[in-house]
Design an enzyme around this catalytic site. Sequence first.
Site, PDB file in Angstrom:
ATOM      1  CG  ASN A 126      -1.942   1.187   1.192  1.00 48.23           C
ATOM      2  OD1 ASN A 126      -2.236   1.635   0.115  1.00 48.23           O
ATOM      3  ND2 ASN A 126      -2.682   1.490   2.293  1.00 48.23           N
ATOM      4  CB  ILE A 444     -14.994   8.781  -4.389  1.00 42.98           C
ATOM      5  CG1 ILE A 444     -14.868   9.049  -5.714  1.00 42.98           C
ATOM      6  CG2 ILE A 444     -14.670   7.161  -4.076  1.00 42.98           C
ATOM      7  CD1 ILE A 444     -15.687   8.166  -6.819  1.00 42.98           C
ATOM      8  N   GLY A 445     -17.005   9.621  -1.678  1.00 49.54           N
ATOM      9  CA  GLY A 445     -17.406   9.519  -0.301  1.00 49.54           C
ATOM     10  C   GLY A 445     -16.778  10.497   0.694  1.00 49.54           C
ATOM     11  CB  SER A 446     -13.881  11.101   2.431  1.00 55.33           C
ATOM     12  OG  SER A 446     -12.777  11.021   1.524  1.00 55.33           O
ATOM     13  CE1 TYR A 525      -0.853  11.026  -1.282  1.00 50.41           C
ATOM     14  CE2 TYR A 525      -2.065   8.939  -0.830  1.00 50.41           C
ATOM     15  CZ  TYR A 525      -2.130  10.284  -0.944  1.00 50.41           C
ATOM     16  OH  TYR A 525      -3.304  11.022  -0.788  1.00 50.41           O
ATOM     17  CB  CYS A 657      -8.202   4.851  -6.589  1.00 47.61           C
ATOM     18  SG  CYS A 657      -8.380   4.625  -4.830  1.00 47.61           S
ATOM     19  CG  HIS A 705      -3.645  11.669  -5.021  1.00 47.95           C
ATOM     20  ND1 HIS A 705      -4.113  10.617  -5.903  1.00 47.95           N
ATOM     21  CD2 HIS A 705      -4.073  10.671  -3.782  1.00 47.95           C
ATOM     22  CE1 HIS A 705      -4.621   9.760  -5.612  1.00 47.95           C
ATOM     23  NE2 HIS A 705      -4.487   9.647  -4.091  1.00 47.95           N
TER      24      HIS A 705
HETATM   25  N1  GLN Z   1     -15.207   6.312   0.484  1.00 46.72           N
HETATM   26  C1  GLN Z   1     -13.630   6.464   0.429  1.00 46.72           C
HETATM   27  C2  GLN Z   1     -13.115   7.941   0.444  1.00 46.72           C
HETATM   28  O1  GLN Z   1     -13.915   8.585  -0.252  1.00 46.72           O
HETATM   29  C3  GLN Z   1     -12.686   5.700  -0.713  1.00 46.72           C
HETATM   30  C4  GLN Z   1     -11.230   6.233  -0.589  1.00 46.72           C
HETATM   31  C5  GLN Z   1     -10.404   5.505  -1.237  1.00 46.72           C
HETATM   32  O2  GLN Z   1     -10.922   4.743  -2.303  1.00 46.72           O
HETATM   33  N2  GLN Z   1      -9.074   5.173  -1.167  1.00 46.72           N
HETATM   34  O3  GLN Z   1     -12.556   8.289   1.205  1.00 46.72           O
HETATM   35 ZN    ZN Z   2     -10.228   5.690  -4.344  1.00 42.05          ZN
END
Ligand code: GLN
Ligand code: ZN
Length: 765
Positions: A126, A444-446, A525, A657, A705
């Site tokens: 990771n 995507i969520g957060s 990272y 991702c 990022h």
């Molecule tokens: N749902 C997570 C977010 O939005 C997904 C994070 C990820 O894929 N690394 O943070």
């Molecule tokens: Zn992701």
Amino acid sequence: MVQSAVLGFPRIGPNRELKKATEAYWNGKTSAEDLLKVGKEIREQNWKLQKEAGVDIIASNDFSFYDQVLDLSVLFNVIPERYTKYQLPQLDVLFAMGRGLQRKATDSEPAVDVTALEMVKWFDSNYHYVRPTFGKNLSFKLNGQKPVDEFLEAKALGIQTRPVLVGPVSYLYLGKADKDNLELDPISLLDQLLPLYTEILQKLAAAGATEVQLDEPTLVLDLPANVQAAVKKAYTYFGQQSNLPKITLASYFGTVVPNLESLKNLPVSGFHFDFVRAPEQFNDVLAAIGQNQTLSVGIVDGRNIWKNNFAKSSSFVQQAIAKLGAERVIVATSSSLLHTPVDLENESKLDAELKNYFSFATQKLGEVVTIAKNVSGQDVSAALQANASAITARANSTFINDQTVKDRVSSIDAKMSTRAAPFPQRLAEQQPVFNLPLFPTTTIGSFPQTKDIRINRNKFNKGQLSAEEYEKFINSEIERVIRFQEEIDLDVLVHGEPERNDMVQYFGEQLKGYAFTTNGWVQSYGSRYVRPPIIVGDLSRPKAMSVKESVYAQSITKKHVKGMLTGPITCLRWSFPRDDIDQQTQAYQLALALRDEVNDLEAAGIKIIQVDEPAIREGLPLRAGAERSAYQVWAAEAFRVATSGVSNKTQIHSHFCYSDLDPNHIKALDADVVSIEFSKKDDANYIAEFKDYPNHIGLGLFDIHSPRVPSTQEFITKIETILKTYPAEKFWVNPDCGLKTRGWDETRESLTHMVEAAKYFRNQY
Ligand code: GLN
Ligand code: ZN
């Protein structure tokens, strides 16, 4: 006396000093000098720690302000022109390559706007490296001499180190051609690169280095013939140069046996191989190494946190000694310790019984030293005894075994891992429920994890905030995120994940069978570190984990809110797994716990549930073959076990991702909608691979990022390109990944532009 070696030590500092210093520098709060000073202190501390532990061979140049592969790109001047044209200081060029840079013009300086280079998972870990990117106007030359400087720094402390560099073949093979140079096969650059390696190695020798470690982890991959030939060529070339230090060629994370021919008769002084991950390569590699070459036996796990089994490891090393003689054998960590937390002693809250089963980077120093002493015939009986009793205690621990969980795993059948109807029928049933427009937009969520969130979470953890107060705070954050999404007019909303410190840890903390640390950070990272929870025993879900937040979010909006979970493979991969049962079983245990959660969300009225599997690609065994095919089957099955308990009308999303994904593997998950990292791919072939993907898909349109904000036009151009290959009916519009590491300003701007672009196309179709 058999020597001990450590291939690299974590560089984040025992209390994340590097993160704090780097981010302060990025935010303009401190100077470059301040940052460099923190780097220097960490290096000194690491070397001294290793010296005091009695490690014989200590690495230098394992330190980096961002990534060791990126350091090499800067060292060799593999810097695309877009980063040099602003005349930034070298440190800022490095950070711009790593994370992009966008700066408004000031009176004295012009505006800067450049995206980051692609970031890729480091093998099956990771950790992410910044991909060497070879543009057209490449001119190899040495920029500075970081490895020499750091060697001298250690030397000044009286510590002789073995500098480590990623070797030339891995460096090139892990890279790619830049957009302006697509015909290039990076490996063809070897002839130009070797003189530069020689130059830096000669400088190291001149500075007093007697030995270097060149890492060639690509040797554990299936290598094309020209890459195997490159290995031979590179190291033969080094053998012909004068005034070089001795070279230890190191590989790890798997077996080198399929590439062994290219290693035979190389003029290197020794090899390092990983016998934790691939003990089966022992006989073959022993037969292949030359008369005078040394073998560094990687036997202390650089990728996991379990205490080493001294008796077992010692007898393994003894076999090598029996064949090669003690003077040609070295006891080593399997890989760099970069992938393990710094120090178990920092864990004050960990259960004492569990603590006795673990070993972090600092403890692993003692392990290599003890094994080396033991096989050299020194008396380490007290350490051996303590170790043996810890190993026995773990095997018999009540933390580990749960018969109900085992029974449930064996009851998994095809019905449990298949949705009630195939996708076209599900889609037909879902469409009237959701009534989404073409090019539906979502995230995507957060959402940004602000300082405020961290402060309140800390207070709650310390008991300074009651559960009620904390819930109130989290709800206010959820509400803010919901209102924000409504305001910018996204179609499918999320609750923003403010209650989650990390997408795996958050669930790990609620599952039985997990242990978690308070300070067990590992670099993922750049300045992003994760704190992987530890799977210690059979896993189960005592109670619902995410229903409350999702239900609250849904209750305050008319739009659909996605329930948000982390998938079984990602939970597994981003935890430290057990080493006493196989990973497949651990994945199924997680899948069953998540299945209950998915079903609970549905029962609570959540109609879209996203189960993230960003780590599914990194779990893929590094070589083609039976193990890889089996993984593809069980990983997909674990996901389907988690997500197939719902009705046809419930829409299952998933997200991936960071890596080159195999569309067939994703297909096997049978999610209704998937979102995939794409923004840095920019590659028509990659889009084409998903052309026939049967379900719906969102190719990530911007890089989360980087703080950089893409313009609406940039989004339109991207979407246009994808639409050339990919049909509008299946097209979702979303970022690459979650926004938790971003600030609110850039998030608002980027998403607004993204929604504008989606609306533009909606009007066209
Ligand atoms: N749902 C997570 C977010 O939005 C997904 C994070 C990820 O894929 N690394 O943070
Ligand atoms: Zn992701």
